[in-house]
Structures are given as structure tokens and as C-alpha cells.
Design a protein around this motif. Sequence first.
Motif, PDB file in Angstrom:
ATOM      1  N   VAL A 317       4.535 -24.747 -27.851  1.00 42.54           N
ATOM      2  CA  VAL A 317       5.166 -26.037 -28.159  1.00 42.54           C
ATOM      3  C   VAL A 317       5.267 -26.857 -26.875  1.00 42.54           C
ATOM      4  O   VAL A 317       5.836 -26.416 -25.878  1.00 42.54           O
ATOM      5  CB  VAL A 317       6.578 -25.831 -28.767  1.00 42.54           C
ATOM      6  N   LYS A 318       4.706 -28.028 -26.896  1.00 40.26           N
ATOM      7  CA  LYS A 318       4.661 -28.878 -25.699  1.00 40.26           C
ATOM      8  C   LYS A 318       5.981 -29.627 -25.503  1.00 40.26           C
ATOM      9  O   LYS A 318       6.677 -29.946 -26.461  1.00 40.26           O
ATOM     10  CB  LYS A 318       3.510 -29.884 -25.802  1.00 40.26           C
ATOM     11  N   GLU A 319       6.283 -29.884 -24.238  1.00 37.98           N
ATOM     12  CA  GLU A 319       7.443 -30.718 -23.928  1.00 37.98           C
ATOM     13  C   GLU A 319       7.192 -32.133 -24.433  1.00 37.98           C
ATOM     14  O   GLU A 319       6.121 -32.689 -24.231  1.00 37.98           O
ATOM     15  CB  GLU A 319       7.669 -30.783 -22.425  1.00 37.98           C
ATOM     16  N   ASP A 320       8.200 -32.713 -25.103  1.00 36.10           N
ATOM     17  CA  ASP A 320       8.043 -34.090 -25.532  1.00 36.10           C
ATOM     18  C   ASP A 320       8.717 -35.064 -24.559  1.00 36.10           C
ATOM     19  O   ASP A 320       8.525 -36.270 -24.643  1.00 36.10           O
ATOM     20  CB  ASP A 320       8.612 -34.295 -26.946  1.00 36.10           C
ATOM     21  N   ILE A 321       9.495 -34.519 -23.607  1.00 34.57           N
ATOM     22  CA  ILE A 321      10.096 -35.335 -22.557  1.00 34.57           C
ATOM     23  C   ILE A 321       9.563 -34.817 -21.226  1.00 34.57           C
ATOM     24  O   ILE A 321       9.873 -33.711 -20.813  1.00 34.57           O
ATOM     25  CB  ILE A 321      11.635 -35.232 -22.569  1.00 34.57           C
ATOM     26  N   THR A 322       8.746 -35.619 -20.562  1.00 37.35           N
ATOM     27  CA  THR A 322       8.124 -35.176 -19.308  1.00 37.35           C
ATOM     28  C   THR A 322       8.311 -36.236 -18.213  1.00 37.35           C
ATOM     29  O   THR A 322       8.640 -37.394 -18.499  1.00 37.35           O
ATOM     30  CB  THR A 322       6.617 -34.928 -19.503  1.00 37.35           C
ATOM     31  N   ASP A 323       8.092 -35.822 -16.972  1.00 40.69           N
ATOM     32  CA  ASP A 323       8.174 -36.740 -15.837  1.00 40.69           C
ATOM     33  C   ASP A 323       6.823 -37.394 -15.577  1.00 40.69           C
ATOM     34  O   ASP A 323       5.763 -36.791 -15.823  1.00 40.69           O
ATOM     35  CB  ASP A 323       8.613 -35.987 -14.572  1.00 40.69           C
ATOM     36  N   LYS A 324       6.865 -38.602 -15.063  1.00 41.39           N
ATOM     37  CA  LYS A 324       5.630 -39.251 -14.641  1.00 41.39           C
ATOM     38  C   LYS A 324       5.073 -38.555 -13.407  1.00 41.39           C
ATOM     39  O   LYS A 324       5.808 -37.889 -12.676  1.00 41.39           O
ATOM     40  CB  LYS A 324       5.899 -40.721 -14.282  1.00 41.39           C
ATOM     41  N   GLU A 325       3.794 -38.742 -13.177  1.00 45.56           N
ATOM     42  CA  GLU A 325       3.203 -38.229 -11.943  1.00 45.56           C
ATOM     43  C   GLU A 325       3.775 -39.018 -10.764  1.00 45.56           C
ATOM     44  O   GLU A 325       3.912 -40.244 -10.830  1.00 45.56           O
ATOM     45  CB  GLU A 325       1.681 -38.370 -12.004  1.00 45.56           C
ATOM     46  N   ASN A 326       4.145 -38.316  -9.714  1.00 45.95           N
ATOM     47  CA  ASN A 326       4.743 -38.938  -8.524  1.00 45.95           C
ATOM     48  C   ASN A 326       6.060 -39.658  -8.851  1.00 45.95           C
ATOM     49  O   ASN A 326       6.359 -40.728  -8.293  1.00 45.95           O
ATOM     50  CB  ASN A 326       3.766 -39.919  -7.867  1.00 45.95           C
TER      51      ASN A 326
END
Length: 585
Positions: A317-326
Motif C-alpha cells: 500500500v503506497k503512501e498517499d501523503i508524501t514530501d516533495k523532492e528537496n
Amino acid sequence: MNVFKDLFWFFKQEKKYYLTGIVMLFLVSLLTLIPPYVVGVIVDRILEGSLSRSVLIQWLIFLLVVGILTYILRYVWRIMIFGPSIRLGKQLRNQLYVHFNKMSPQFYQKRRVGDLMAHSTNDVQAVEATAGEGVLTLVDSLTMGGMVVIMMALAINFPLTLIVLLPMPLMAWATGYYGKLLHERFFHAQSAFSDLNDKVQENVSGVRVIKAFGQEADEKESFRKQSADVVQKNVAVAKVDSLFDPTISFIVGLSYILAISFGSWFVVRETITLGELVTFTMYLGMLIWPMLAFGFLFNIVERGRASYDRIRSLLSVKEDITDKENAIVTTPSGNLAYSIQSYSFPESDQAVLRDIQFRLEQGETLGIVGKTGSGKTTLLRLLLREFDCKDGDMTIGGTSIYDFKRSALRSAIGYVPQEHFLFSATLAENIAFGKAEATMAEIKRAAQIACIDEDIERFPEGYNTVVGERGVTLSGGQKQRISIARAILLNPEILILDDSLSAVDAKTEETIVNELRANRANKTTIISAHRLSAIEHADLIIVLEDGRIAERGTHEELLEADQWYAMMYRHQQLESLVAQGGGTA
């Protein structure tokens, strides 16, 4: 055997241990072949009358040395094979725990706590058994079985070996069929256990509600039925499991009959000696374990495959809340602005927030009020990035919250939710949960601001009082104030109180609000409340209705507007007057 292929990443990781263990198993199998051979030699010497005391002693000493070596090697292979399997269990539990911590609330809304616990316990144990007992059984059965067959065929008699192996294809078919049944039934059994686990967890957590509504008998009956379902499904597994041993024993028995019948005939024809026949039957007896091991192997492997499939499904199950790159790693600070055109919960088309536009200067206080279900909590949880808003934005200091790492964003926010959770630890540890290095003076100061210090000091153990089953039972208001103290101790840039003063009386509420105003200079505070007295002092008050801002302004401005806010204020003032024993003639 697909589970071994699926776990190849781990076998590669622990290859030194597994290869050493396999070599040790191979040597043990080799040494195990020696005693039957020695017995055959001694039998033939007895028949020939050539066995002397010195020769017998030599053979006995030789067998003693073999036994000691076997003992040492068996000790080594257990460490080399079972050690990595235990590490696999640890690794899988860590992966699941880290995965659970990454997931958003949406993940937990779709899954029950009991089911997640079952994945982390029973399923991990089944996979761990596959990497330990499964590898042992596979290698041991192949090496032992293969060496025994080779010795029977090359060292004694090849035709007799072929004869006694005739029933083996039947065993291969039967164990394969049983394995398929076992996989299906064990999957259902594990699912039933997850349901039962969830039922227990839910009932223990809600035991006060169950007792309050007098539902003990109904819940006991519900548990009995669910427990009976788990038993039924596990009995179905046991029925298939119990077929392995009788089937294998029956087939090995057929091989024994063939060995004795044709072996005796070969002895009469002097094709083999009596000692060789004795050795042959002893080797055949040694085949019983490899044959039984195949039964155990199918059992272990199918259980492990079903459990590993469940674990992989969860980890996929993939994270649906992630951080942007950098993404920005510094803690955000500054003015807070909301600009939301529309927001709907995941997998829903109905907007719960619409046209939300407001700005809050750093150091100001925002009050949020409205009817139940108007969107107050959702508005706050978006700021925490528990959900992401695709049609809108929120900024702190002019920078979008989506440009910050989640850890940096949340380090700037102290959140006190509606549902308060205290850990089974001391009161001091609960208050210092977000700042473990806090001094006792800091903890006490946070408790004083939250008006819980005096309550804590009245407990016999004070701040060392343990919360939970082994400690004191706290009231709802005490839990709220401890949660508030926990957030205050962080001294966050933004403090959010999500209806967190509902369980305290009006006087305590006023004291907490005044303490916050005095101790949070230049820090932003957001208070969501149903009691308007909690937000009278706010620099900006917004009234939500059906996800929209229906009114906005200061307390005085909203009273002058004479709409919902003014009506609710007069109503609550009248309630307060009546509660104090006053009234109108």
C-alpha cells in the motif's frame, strides 16, 4: 515453494549463515549414514565368525566419535539457520511498524487495528517458521533422503532400491494435493483470527460502553460465535494437516513390505548378504524422517506463503501523503493563510470544505465555531497534512505547507485532538511525550498553564503516577488538560486546540485561555470550540456552516451582525445564568 523464491532477498542477505548451516546439515546427514553401515559389517562378521573383541571396541569408539561430531554439528546448524529466521521476524515487524507510521488516517479508516496486529504477530511468526524450520526441513529432507537412496542403490543393491521407491510417486501427488488445500484453508483461518483479534481489541477498549449499555451478554455471545468460527477454520486446517503423517507412513510401510519381501529373496539367491539387508532396512527406516519432513515442509511452506502474501499486500500500500523532492527541512514560522477552493475526502465526490479564505498574522488567535459536522476538524487536519488538498493551498510565512517536509511542518504545530490518548506511562512522561528531554520544571510549568498541576499533585505518586490499567483512572477533563500540557510544553509556532476545552468547567476554561494568552506571545493559536466563551478573545473568529465560512470577524463584530453567532452566544449566556441559579422574572 514460491515462498522461498519470494524470500530470496533475505536468504541472499544472510547467505553466510545459511550456507554454513546447509554445509553442517550435509555433514550431519553424511555422518548419520555411518551407524547402519557399521551394524551391517558387524552382522556379517558375526555370521562369518570373524568378529573379535578388539575389532568391536574399535568400531564402538568410531561410533562414539561420530556421535560427538554429530552433536557439535547439530548445535552449529541450529544457530546458523534459526538465528537468521529470528532476524527475519524482527525485520518484518520493523518494516510493518515503519509502514504503519508512514500511513495517513485514510489507511487506518480502511483497516481494523486487530487485523494489523494479526499481521504483526501470527503472520510474521508463520514467515519466520518458513525461513527457519522450512529451510531446515527442505535441506535436511533432500540431503538425508538423497544420501540414503544413493547408499542403498550404489553401496547395497540398485534393483532393490528401485523396487522400494515404487510407491513414492503416489506420495508426491498426495502431498502436493494436501498442500494446495492447506494453503487455502490456512488463509481463511488467519483471516478469521484477525477478525477475532479485532473483536477482542475493540471490546477491551470499549468495555465501559458495553457495561454502561448492559451489552455484556450480547458481546459474549458474539465473541463465542466468532471464536467458534476461528476454531472451525483451524480444525479444517488440522484435518488436512493430519492427512500427511498417515499417508506418508502408509507409503513407507509399503516400501518396507517390498524391502523385506524382495530383500529376503535376494539374500536367498545370495545377491546380497544378510548384513547388507539389515543395513538396507535401517537405511529405509532413515527414509521415514525425510518423507515425514516433506509433509511438515508443505505444512510450513503453505502457512508461510499465505502469511507472506498478506504481509506483502499490506506493505504494498503506497503512501498517499508524501514530501516533495528537496522539501524544506526548516521549521515554518510566520503568518498563516488559508486559500481552499474545495476539498473532498479521498474516494468521495462530496465537498466538505468550500471557499475557505482567511489570513492570520503571527501571534494572533483564531477561533473556529459552527454546528457539528460543519468542517471544523477537517479544516485543522488539513494544516497537519493528515490529508492533502488538491484544490487549494495553506501557507505559513508565505510558503506553502506542501513545500515543507512533513516532519518540519508538524514540529511547528502543537495539536490537541478531540479524542485524547494517554500512554501507559507516568503523567510526567505523558506530558513530555513530544519533548523527552524536558526538565521537571518545564513539565510542571506546562501543567500549570493547562490547570492540571494541582490535580496531579493530589495523586499519591504525583507526576510519577502511572496512567492506564496499572495506574489511576483519569476523568475526561483531566485527560484533556494533560493533552493540552503536552502540546504547550513544545511551545509550538502554532497551537491547535480542537474542541479541547469541552470537558472542563467554565472557570477552568477561562483560566486556561488567560494563561495561553499570557504565555504565547508572538505565537499563533487556533481554537475550535462549541462554547463561544473559549474564543471570545480571538483576533479573528470564523463561523463554519456546511463547509463554508458563514460569518467572520471579532467577537464584538459578530454580535453586532446578529446572526448565528450572536444567537448562540445569547443562548449559551442564558444557559450559564440558569446553571448559576439565576433567571428572569
